[in-house]
Design an enzyme around this catalytic site. Structure first.
Site, PDB file in Angstrom:
ATOM      1  N   LYS A 150       0.808  -1.228   0.000  1.00  0.00           N
ATOM      2  CA  LYS A 150       0.000   0.000   0.000  1.00  0.00           C
ATOM      3  C   LYS A 150       0.842   1.279   0.000  1.00  0.00           C
ATOM      4  CE  LYS A 150      -2.302   0.205   3.715  1.00  0.00           C
ATOM      5  NZ  LYS A 150      -2.213   1.205   4.745  1.00  0.00           N
ATOM      6  N   ARG A 199     -10.918   4.208   9.201  1.00  0.00           N
ATOM      7  CA  ARG A 199     -10.778   2.917   9.884  1.00  0.00           C
ATOM      8  C   ARG A 199     -12.032   2.567  10.664  1.00  0.00           C
ATOM      9  NH1 ARG A 199      -4.845   3.561   9.944  1.00  0.00           N
ATOM     10  NH2 ARG A 199      -3.842   1.580  10.280  1.00  0.00           N
ATOM     11  N   ARG A 202      11.141  -5.969   5.643  1.00  0.00           N
ATOM     12  CA  ARG A 202      10.924  -4.542   5.367  1.00  0.00           C
ATOM     13  C   ARG A 202      11.840  -3.654   6.215  1.00  0.00           C
ATOM     14  NH1 ARG A 202       5.064  -1.608   5.836  1.00  0.00           N
ATOM     15  NH2 ARG A 202       5.245  -2.028   8.067  1.00  0.00           N
ATOM     16  N   ARG A 249      10.737  -1.815  11.764  1.00  0.00           N
ATOM     17  CA  ARG A 249       9.673  -1.534  12.738  1.00  0.00           C
ATOM     18  C   ARG A 249       9.568  -2.688  13.716  1.00  0.00           C
ATOM     19  NH1 ARG A 249       4.306   0.870   9.932  1.00  0.00           N
ATOM     20  NH2 ARG A 249       3.390  -0.531  11.467  1.00  0.00           N
ATOM     21  N   ARG A 306      -1.680  -8.575  13.239  1.00  0.00           N
ATOM     22  CA  ARG A 306      -2.047  -7.333  12.541  1.00  0.00           C
ATOM     23  C   ARG A 306      -2.942  -7.611  11.329  1.00  0.00           C
ATOM     24  NH1 ARG A 306       3.627  -5.225  11.357  1.00  0.00           N
ATOM     25  NH2 ARG A 306       2.636  -3.538  10.209  1.00  0.00           N
TER      26      ARG A 306
HETATM   27  P1  ADP Z   1      -0.268   0.182  10.667  1.00  0.00           P
HETATM   28  O1  ADP Z   1       0.041  -0.270   9.277  1.00  0.00           O
HETATM   29  O2  ADP Z   1       0.642  -0.409  11.678  1.00  0.00           O
HETATM   30  O3  ADP Z   1      -1.708   0.083  11.027  1.00  0.00           O
HETATM   31  P2  ADP Z   1      -0.362   3.101  10.250  1.00  0.00           P
HETATM   32  O4  ADP Z   1       0.866   3.832   9.887  1.00  0.00           O
HETATM   33  O5  ADP Z   1      -1.448   3.059   9.237  1.00  0.00           O
HETATM   34  O6  ADP Z   1       0.155   1.689  10.694  1.00  0.00           O
HETATM   35  O7  ADP Z   1      -0.972   3.712  11.598  1.00  0.00           O
HETATM   36  C1  ADP Z   1      -0.215   3.781  12.758  1.00  0.00           C
HETATM   37  C2  ADP Z   1      -1.105   4.117  13.957  1.00  0.00           C
HETATM   38  O8  ADP Z   1      -1.714   5.411  13.771  1.00  0.00           O
HETATM   39  C3  ADP Z   1      -2.265   3.183  14.166  1.00  0.00           C
HETATM   40  O9  ADP Z   1      -1.893   2.044  14.876  1.00  0.00           O
HETATM   41  C4  ADP Z   1      -3.223   4.076  14.958  1.00  0.00           C
HETATM   42  O10 ADP Z   1      -2.811   4.195  16.303  1.00  0.00           O
HETATM   43  C5  ADP Z   1      -3.035   5.422  14.308  1.00  0.00           C
HETATM   44  N1  ADP Z   1      -3.986   5.640  13.205  1.00  0.00           N
HETATM   45  C6  ADP Z   1      -3.671   5.815  11.884  1.00  0.00           C
HETATM   46  N2  ADP Z   1      -4.773   6.033  11.157  1.00  0.00           N
HETATM   47  C7  ADP Z   1      -5.813   5.986  12.010  1.00  0.00           C
HETATM   48  C8  ADP Z   1      -7.223   6.123  11.856  1.00  0.00           C
HETATM   49  N3  ADP Z   1      -7.799   6.354  10.663  1.00  0.00           N
HETATM   50  N4  ADP Z   1      -7.995   6.019  12.968  1.00  0.00           N
HETATM   51  C9  ADP Z   1      -7.468   5.793  14.173  1.00  0.00           C
HETATM   52  N5  ADP Z   1      -6.147   5.654  14.382  1.00  0.00           N
HETATM   53  C10 ADP Z   1      -5.318   5.743  13.325  1.00  0.00           C
END
Ligand code: ADP
Length: 218
Positions: A14, A89, A123, A156, A167
């Site tokens: 992505k 989300r 990664r 990470r 996950r």
């Molecule tokens: P991952 O791929 O680990 O889910 P992201 O980079 O997309 O990682 O997001 C990292 C963190 O940021 C999430 O675990 C959450 O805490 C927060 N986060 C990101 N986007 C959202 C969202 N749309 N709603 C709520 N929390 C979010």
């Protein structure tokens, strides 16, 4: 100008595809995870508020996410499209987005679990600019150094097989109702399936662009 949301499990490619689509299509990419990591670095009241959630891998509360997104969206130059990555989300977030702007298309990446696990374990990410590498398939020219900015690459802490499996499950549970929501709203989908580990990002990106062209969005 296209307004899109990209959905894909962690490790689906992505981030890599979105950053390539950004330059190819001239759109802004808004990755909420990156936005939050930036906010945390600033050490403001907002930063301190979101820090705990992000570090625990928990969803940041909707009202905070929605406000942050609204602010970020306001910065998109008029006439420029965008790709959202990591948002929405929750259904609440999807509804809030609807009030801000119209979504033209959902880009859905479909990748089997075994490929995700293989990929994520290898990664590495640039500490400085966030560029993503893979020790097997997308190597940096110099070991552990970013091609783009010379920054140091890191792994990470959640890119380990056990955590990755968890996950993927969480991702599927969270995303199912949201995809259903957009299907019911009749928003068109561009689906891209990865079936081999060697899928080069350029090919994936070309396929996605073809899908967008078919829908006359680019
Ligand atoms: P991952 O791929 O680990 O889910 P992201 O980079 O997309 O990682 O997001 C990292 C963190 O940021 C999430 O675990 C959450 O805490 C927060 N986060 C990101 N986007 C959202 C969202 N749309 N709603 C709520 N929390 C979010």
């Amino acid at each position: 100008m296209v307004n899109a949301i990209i959905f894909g499990a962690p490790g689906s490619g992505k981030g890599t595809y979105a950053s390539r689509l950004q330059s190819k299509l001239g759109v802004d990419v808004i990755a909420t995870g990156d936005v939050f990591r930036e906010i945390i670095k600033e050490d403001t009241p907002l930063g301190r508020k979101v820090k705990g959630y992000v570090e625990e891998g928990l969803l940041v509360p909707d009202e905070v996410v929605i406000e942050v997104l609204q602010e970020r969206m306001a910065k998109i130059p008029s006439g420029k499209g965008f790709i959202l990555d990591g948002y929405p989300r929750t259904i609440e977030q999807a509804k809030a987005l609807e009030k801000i702007t119209k979504i033209d298309v959902i880009i859905q990446l479909i990748v089997p679990d075994w490929i995700i696990i293989e990929r994520l374990s290898a990664r590495r990410i640039c500490r400085k600019c966030g560029e993503v590498y893979n020790l097997r398939y997308l190597k940096p020219r110099v070991d552990m150094v970013c091609d783009k900015c010379g920054g140091e690459l890191y792994q990470r802490s959640d890119d380990t097989p056990e955590v990755i499996k968890r996950r993927i499950k969480v991702y599927e549970q969270q995303t199912k109702p949201i995809l259903k929501y957009y299907r019911e709203k009749k928003v068109p989908f561009v689906e891209f399936k990865t079936e081999s580990l060697e899928m080069p990002p350029e090919v994936a990106v070309e396929e996605i662009i073809k899908g967008l062209q078919k829908l006359k969005l680019v």
